[in-house]
Design an enzyme around this catalytic site. Structure first.
Site, short mmCIF file in Angstrom:
data_model
loop_
_atom_site.label_atom_id
_atom_site.label_comp_id
_atom_site.label_asym_id
_atom_site.label_seq_id
_atom_site.Cartn_x
_atom_site.Cartn_y
_atom_site.Cartn_z
N HIS A 173 0.83 -1.21 0.00
CA HIS A 173 0.00 0.00 0.00
C HIS A 173 0.87 1.25 0.00
O HIS A 173 2.09 1.18 0.22
CB HIS A 173 -0.93 0.02 1.22
CG HIS A 173 -2.10 -0.90 1.11
ND1 HIS A 173 -2.04 -2.22 1.48
CD2 HIS A 173 -3.36 -0.70 0.64
CE1 HIS A 173 -3.22 -2.80 1.26
NE2 HIS A 173 -4.03 -1.89 0.75
N LYS A 190 -0.65 4.92 4.53
CA LYS A 190 -1.56 3.98 5.21
C LYS A 190 -1.09 3.74 6.64
O LYS A 190 0.09 3.49 6.89
CB LYS A 190 -1.63 2.66 4.44
CG LYS A 190 -2.66 1.68 5.03
CD LYS A 190 -2.91 0.52 4.09
CE LYS A 190 -3.88 -0.49 4.69
NZ LYS A 190 -5.21 0.11 4.99
#
Length: 250
Positions: free
Chosen positions: A141, A145
């Site tokens: 990600h 995040k």
């Protein structure tokens, strides 16, 4: 028209939701809930849900776990369906969600992608046949995040665990000098750049590796799933709902 209270309205997913709703004839954002104010928003914005006066039909949450208590309170008082797309909840917060679902309709999913949830259902069927393989999950990600491993990686890992009769251990990352245990399920997180979301499940056997992977190329993917959930949850009775219910509904 279904009126949405958008929690996390000024975040990345909140902005994506706003863009996709520009010409929608079924759904509209009636109010936003966010600690940050954005002058460009065309709907009322609130830092406290106690101040919301608009008629709300569903609550769509793309914020952070620390908003949960306020969202549950508002949803209970107004008997409003709550759609939780946030990840990173603690065990205690998950218990609160479970208890609240006895009073109000709650839709919770770690991932709003149709593809991920189809893969999750596939894992239920194939894992028992591959239980003797070494199983590893790698998720990637963007660098903003907050939670690791991702909620989606844990969703997939728990589905695999539930599909195996023997006890298994989730190994979140790996370091040191030690061989892999037979019943380990590795879950590994990568954070970098602007990666929207990638998940890879590997079943590693003798002389072969079976890989199932999913790549999200745009946040629109999750936003579209969330908007489908808003339509699905409108008028629902108290209880727990998930993407499995939405897939059947669709």
């Amino acid at each position: 028209m279904i009126n949405i209270l958008l929690s996390g309205s000024n975040g990345k997913m909140g902005k994506t939701i706003q863009f996709l709703l520009k010409d929608n004839e079924k759904l509209t954002i009636e109010a936003g809930f966010d600690k940050f104010h954005d002058e460009s928003c065309k709907f009322p914005q609130y830092k406290s849900l106690d101040n919301v006066l608009e008629e709300i039909h569903v609550i769509l949450d793309f914020s952070r776990p620390d908003s949960l208590d306020e969202l549950l309170k508002f949803a209970k008082i107004n008997s409003t369906p709550l759609i939780l797309c946030t990840t990173g909840y603690t065990e205690n917060e998950l218990l609160k969600i479970e208890e609240a679902s006895k009073e109000i309709p709650i839709f919770k999913s770690a991932n709003m992608s149709l593809g991920i949830n189809i893969i999750n259902n596939v894992l239920k069927k194939i894992t028992p046949m591959l239980k003797d393989y070494d199983i590893e999950i790698v998720e990637k990600h963007h660098n903003q995040k907050m939670d690791a491993p991702s909620g989606t990686a844990l969703l997939l890992a728990h589905t695999i665990q539930d599909s195996i009769d023997e006890n298994t251990d989730l190994i979140k990352g790996r370091n040191g000098i030690k061989k892999r245990e037979r019943n380990d399920i590795g879950v590994h997180a990568v954070r970098g750049g602007t990666i929207v979301g990638e998940h890879e499940i590997m079943f590693c056997g003798t002389g072969e590796v079976i890989t199932i992977s999913h790549s999200a190329l745009s946040r629109d993917l999750f936003a579209m799933g969330a908007l489908k959930a808003c339509e699905f949850m409108y008028g629902k009775k108290p209880g727990k709902y998930s993407m499995d219910d939405l897939i059947i509904f669709s």
